[in-house]
Motif scaffolding. Structure first.
Motif, PDB file in Angstrom:
ATOM      1  N   UNK A   1      -9.575  16.668  21.179  1.00  0.00           N
ATOM      2  CA  UNK A   1     -11.136  17.265  21.885  1.00  0.00           C
ATOM      3  C   UNK A   1     -11.236  18.660  21.419  1.00  0.00           C
ATOM      4  N   UNK A   2     -10.393  19.785  21.327  1.00  0.00           N
ATOM      5  CA  UNK A   2     -10.552  21.438  22.021  1.00  0.00           C
ATOM      6  C   UNK A   2     -11.562  21.133  20.166  1.00  0.00           C
ATOM      7  N   UNK A   3      -9.956  21.177  18.808  1.00  0.00           N
ATOM      8  CA  UNK A   3     -10.785  21.326  17.830  1.00  0.00           C
ATOM      9  C   UNK A   3     -12.443  20.583  17.279  1.00  0.00           C
ATOM     10  N   UNK A   4     -12.441  19.189  17.882  1.00  0.00           N
ATOM     11  CA  UNK A   4     -13.209  18.939  17.766  1.00  0.00           C
ATOM     12  C   UNK A   4     -14.918  19.246  18.735  1.00  0.00           C
ATOM     13  N   UNK A   5     -14.097  19.457  19.486  1.00  0.00           N
ATOM     14  CA  UNK A   5     -15.377  20.936  20.311  1.00  0.00           C
ATOM     15  C   UNK A   5     -16.168  22.406  18.853  1.00  0.00           C
ATOM     16  N   UNK A   6     -15.214  23.376  18.866  1.00  0.00           N
ATOM     17  CA  UNK A   6     -14.580  23.901  18.729  1.00  0.00           C
ATOM     18  C   UNK A   6     -15.726  23.887  16.239  1.00  0.00           C
TER      19      UNK A   6
ATOM     20  N   UNK B   1     -23.135  26.236  21.906  1.00  0.00           N
ATOM     21  CA  UNK B   1     -22.177  25.741  22.566  1.00  0.00           C
ATOM     22  C   UNK B   1     -22.425  23.758  22.387  1.00  0.00           C
ATOM     23  N   UNK B   2     -21.730  22.619  22.522  1.00  0.00           N
ATOM     24  CA  UNK B   2     -22.447  20.927  21.924  1.00  0.00           C
ATOM     25  C   UNK B   2     -21.912  20.257  23.083  1.00  0.00           C
ATOM     26  N   UNK B   3     -23.093  19.064  22.746  1.00  0.00           N
ATOM     27  CA  UNK B   3     -22.563  18.730  24.427  1.00  0.00           C
ATOM     28  C   UNK B   3     -21.453  17.199  23.860  1.00  0.00           C
ATOM     29  N   UNK B   4     -21.567  16.540  25.245  1.00  0.00           N
ATOM     30  CA  UNK B   4     -20.734  15.980  24.668  1.00  0.00           C
ATOM     31  C   UNK B   4     -20.671  14.663  23.584  1.00  0.00           C
ATOM     32  N   UNK B   5     -22.098  14.288  23.848  1.00  0.00           N
ATOM     33  CA  UNK B   5     -22.068  13.293  22.594  1.00  0.00           C
ATOM     34  C   UNK B   5     -22.359  13.722  21.621  1.00  0.00           C
ATOM     35  N   UNK B   6     -22.291  14.900  20.944  1.00  0.00           N
ATOM     36  CA  UNK B   6     -22.596  15.564  19.481  1.00  0.00           C
ATOM     37  C   UNK B   6     -20.486  15.394  19.178  1.00  0.00           C
ATOM     38  N   UNK B   7     -19.994  15.665  20.329  1.00  0.00           N
ATOM     39  CA  UNK B   7     -18.288  15.704  20.167  1.00  0.00           C
ATOM     40  C   UNK B   7     -18.102  15.062  20.126  1.00  0.00           C
ATOM     41  N   UNK B   8     -18.181  14.392  20.904  1.00  0.00           N
ATOM     42  CA  UNK B   8     -17.845  12.225  20.172  1.00  0.00           C
ATOM     43  C   UNK B   8     -18.095  11.762  18.854  1.00  0.00           C
TER      44      UNK B   8
ATOM     45  N   UNK C   1     -14.880  13.912  17.402  1.00  0.00           N
ATOM     46  CA  UNK C   1     -13.424  13.956  17.981  1.00  0.00           C
ATOM     47  C   UNK C   1     -12.660  12.322  18.332  1.00  0.00           C
ATOM     48  N   UNK C   2     -13.709  11.272  17.605  1.00  0.00           N
ATOM     49  CA  UNK C   2     -13.201  10.066  17.070  1.00  0.00           C
ATOM     50  C   UNK C   2     -12.274   9.982  15.859  1.00  0.00           C
ATOM     51  N   UNK C   3     -12.882  10.310  15.099  1.00  0.00           N
ATOM     52  CA  UNK C   3     -12.559  10.746  13.316  1.00  0.00           C
ATOM     53  C   UNK C   3     -10.870  11.275  13.630  1.00  0.00           C
ATOM     54  N   UNK C   4     -10.799  12.865  15.153  1.00  0.00           N
ATOM     55  CA  UNK C   4      -9.888  13.437  14.279  1.00  0.00           C
ATOM     56  C   UNK C   4      -9.018  12.477  15.511  1.00  0.00           C
ATOM     57  N   UNK C   5      -9.098  11.378  15.925  1.00  0.00           N
ATOM     58  CA  UNK C   5      -8.258  10.751  17.139  1.00  0.00           C
ATOM     59  C   UNK C   5      -7.227   9.688  16.262  1.00  0.00           C
TER      60      UNK C   5
END
Length: 93
Positions: A45-50, A59-66, A69-73
């Motif tokens: 989650x942290x690298x995705x949000x950065x 600062x991004x919203x939850x929906x923008x990071x998701x 995050x899934x790609x990095x997961x």
């Protein structure tokens, strides 16, 4: 030597079971299990949000990071899609 002794005590405990098909923890062992799960999610989650924050400049919203995050997961496939975004940021610096 101490780590080997501690590991043998942990693995001999019947409340903590690791097998090829499952990972099971009862009682107090559920606390480190939950911590490990939260830490594993945070690692992605942290690298995705950065990355998203750096791209958008705010600062991004939850929906923008998701999505990131899934790609990095699922990194074997996701990193192919994230790498060009990282290259753009790197080349801009």
């Amino acid at each position: 030597m101490i780590a080997a002794f501690a590991l043998s005590k942990i693995l001999a405990n019947p409340d903590f079971d690791i097998s090829p098909n499952s990972f099971h923890a009862n009682g107090l062992w559920s606390i480190p299990m939950i911590y490990s799960l939260v830490a594993y999610i945070q690692i992605h989650w942290f690298p995705a949000s950065i990355l998203v924050a750096k791209e958008q400049g705010k600062k991004p919203d939850f929906s923008q990071i998701l999505g990131t995050f899934i790609l990095l997961f699922f990194w074997p496939v996701g990193i192919w899609l994230v790498q060009p975004r990282l290259n753009r940021i790197y080349n801009a610096v």
